[in-house]
Design a protein around this motif. Sequence first.
Motif, mmCIF file in Angstrom:
data_model
loop_
_atom_site.group_PDB
_atom_site.id
_atom_site.type_symbol
_atom_site.label_atom_id
_atom_site.label_comp_id
_atom_site.label_asym_id
_atom_site.label_seq_id
_atom_site.Cartn_x
_atom_site.Cartn_y
_atom_site.Cartn_z
ATOM 1 N N SER A 117 0.844 -1.178 0.000
ATOM 2 C CA SER A 117 0.000 0.000 0.000
ATOM 3 C C SER A 117 0.887 1.238 0.000
ATOM 4 O O SER A 117 1.746 1.378 0.862
ATOM 5 C CB SER A 117 -0.901 -0.001 1.244
ATOM 6 O OG SER A 117 -1.606 1.216 1.341
ATOM 7 N N HIS A 118 0.674 2.101 -0.983
ATOM 8 C CA HIS A 118 1.382 3.377 -1.038
ATOM 9 C C HIS A 118 0.436 4.441 -0.496
ATOM 10 O O HIS A 118 -0.218 5.169 -1.241
ATOM 11 C CB HIS A 118 1.812 3.682 -2.472
ATOM 12 C CG HIS A 118 2.880 2.773 -2.988
ATOM 13 N ND1 HIS A 118 4.113 3.224 -3.385
ATOM 14 C CD2 HIS A 118 2.894 1.420 -3.159
ATOM 15 C CE1 HIS A 118 4.853 2.193 -3.779
ATOM 16 N NE2 HIS A 118 4.131 1.096 -3.660
ATOM 17 N N ARG A 119 0.343 4.506 0.831
ATOM 18 C CA ARG A 119 -0.549 5.483 1.442
ATOM 19 C C ARG A 119 0.064 6.875 1.330
ATOM 20 O O ARG A 119 1.282 7.032 1.304
ATOM 21 C CB ARG A 119 -0.802 5.135 2.905
ATOM 22 C CG ARG A 119 -1.387 3.723 3.104
ATOM 23 C CD ARG A 119 -1.560 3.374 4.577
ATOM 24 N NE ARG A 119 -2.000 1.996 4.746
ATOM 25 C CZ ARG A 119 -1.196 0.969 4.989
ATOM 26 N NH1 ARG A 119 0.118 1.189 5.073
ATOM 27 N NH2 ARG A 119 -1.660 -0.240 5.127
ATOM 28 N N ALA A 120 -0.789 7.880 1.278
ATOM 29 C CA ALA A 120 -0.320 9.255 1.110
ATOM 30 C C ALA A 120 0.631 9.646 2.229
ATOM 31 O O ALA A 120 0.324 9.469 3.410
ATOM 32 C CB ALA A 120 -1.505 10.218 1.078
ATOM 33 N N ALA A 121 1.812 10.152 1.833
ATOM 34 C CA ALA A 121 2.833 10.650 2.763
ATOM 35 C C ALA A 121 3.378 9.553 3.682
ATOM 36 O O ALA A 121 3.866 9.835 4.774
ATOM 37 C CB ALA A 121 2.307 11.814 3.596
ATOM 38 N N ARG A 122 3.311 8.311 3.236
ATOM 39 C CA ARG A 122 3.848 7.183 4.009
ATOM 40 C C ARG A 122 4.820 6.380 3.149
ATOM 41 O O ARG A 122 4.716 6.348 1.923
ATOM 42 C CB ARG A 122 2.715 6.260 4.468
ATOM 43 C CG ARG A 122 1.780 6.855 5.502
ATOM 44 C CD ARG A 122 2.332 6.701 6.902
ATOM 45 N NE ARG A 122 1.413 7.198 7.917
ATOM 46 C CZ ARG A 122 1.472 6.843 9.200
ATOM 47 N NH1 ARG A 122 2.382 5.987 9.614
ATOM 48 N NH2 ARG A 122 0.633 7.357 10.065
#
Length: 323
Positions: A117-122
């Motif tokens: 998962s490429h979560r926002a700002a992570r």
Amino acid sequence: MCDLADAILECAPWQRMEEGEIFALRPEPDSEVYFVSVMGSAGEHMAVAYYPGIESFMKFRACQSGDLSPQAGMEEILLNGHLQAGFETRQNLEPAEKAALKSAKRTYRGLWPVFRSHRAARVPWPVDAQEAGILTKLMAATLPVLDRVAAGEDLLRPYDEDEFFLRGPHGADGTCRLADLPVPHHRLQALLDSDALDGVPRAKLHAEMELALMLSPISDVPRGEAPYFPFMLMLVDAEGGNVLGVELLSTADGVDAALVRLPEAITRVIRQGGVVPSSIAVRHPVLLSAMLTYGRLHGIKCEARPFLPSTAGALASLHQFMR
């Protein structure tokens, strides 16, 4: 998921597809539309990426266009939440991924499947249970499209078009028009303190203020959570290039939660500088929106600029120092 990944790897779609060739999926009648991009045609980072909805797709499109600066391009990538089914060498797997594959009694030579998962700002991180369910459905819907492309069907469209092939529920063919998709709206509300700058002297000073995502992650998170990339707010003397104030905004609770705190951070960087500038030039659209209201309240002229030379120099020096 491993079986699906094995089938994708065997199909090797990156040998015939470019990252900018897109199709769309809606695996269930009530699910969001996902835009699919196959990565790896250059022989690096082989993966299938799934971008949910028009906002995510437009961020992808902006990066593909090549019109962004290196900093803005990297920010757009890191802020674009999406899922990937990819392949990495074993040394590039996270401990949790190795444990999951071991539990599934899976072992590979060369490339190993990863579901991230490429979560926002992570930092990209192994999918959680809910994301795994979504990714499984997306991968299952992807394989028939890849097989049809391999057989010679013309299903792919360039990223800059506005209508794409859509594989819908139960394998139905259709089209996806960007104009038909709902556009999410972010409304961020914050209270402004009219006394925030009381006692700070005013000066005929022209300054620049920039909001940038730091490219070095912070790991002060609970065990098992992905490190995050904070925002940095910087105030710079436009003429002398001196940094007047710096403030970090944590994104640990989400991007919107960080941006709601912008007025407080603006006050702090101005107070660090010791004077209230007569004018401040701003590039970032979210910061510009905040500064227009903040400036009216505190008598600061706010100007929109496409490029901030003094701040760009300060940021470049900072990134060089942090390498």
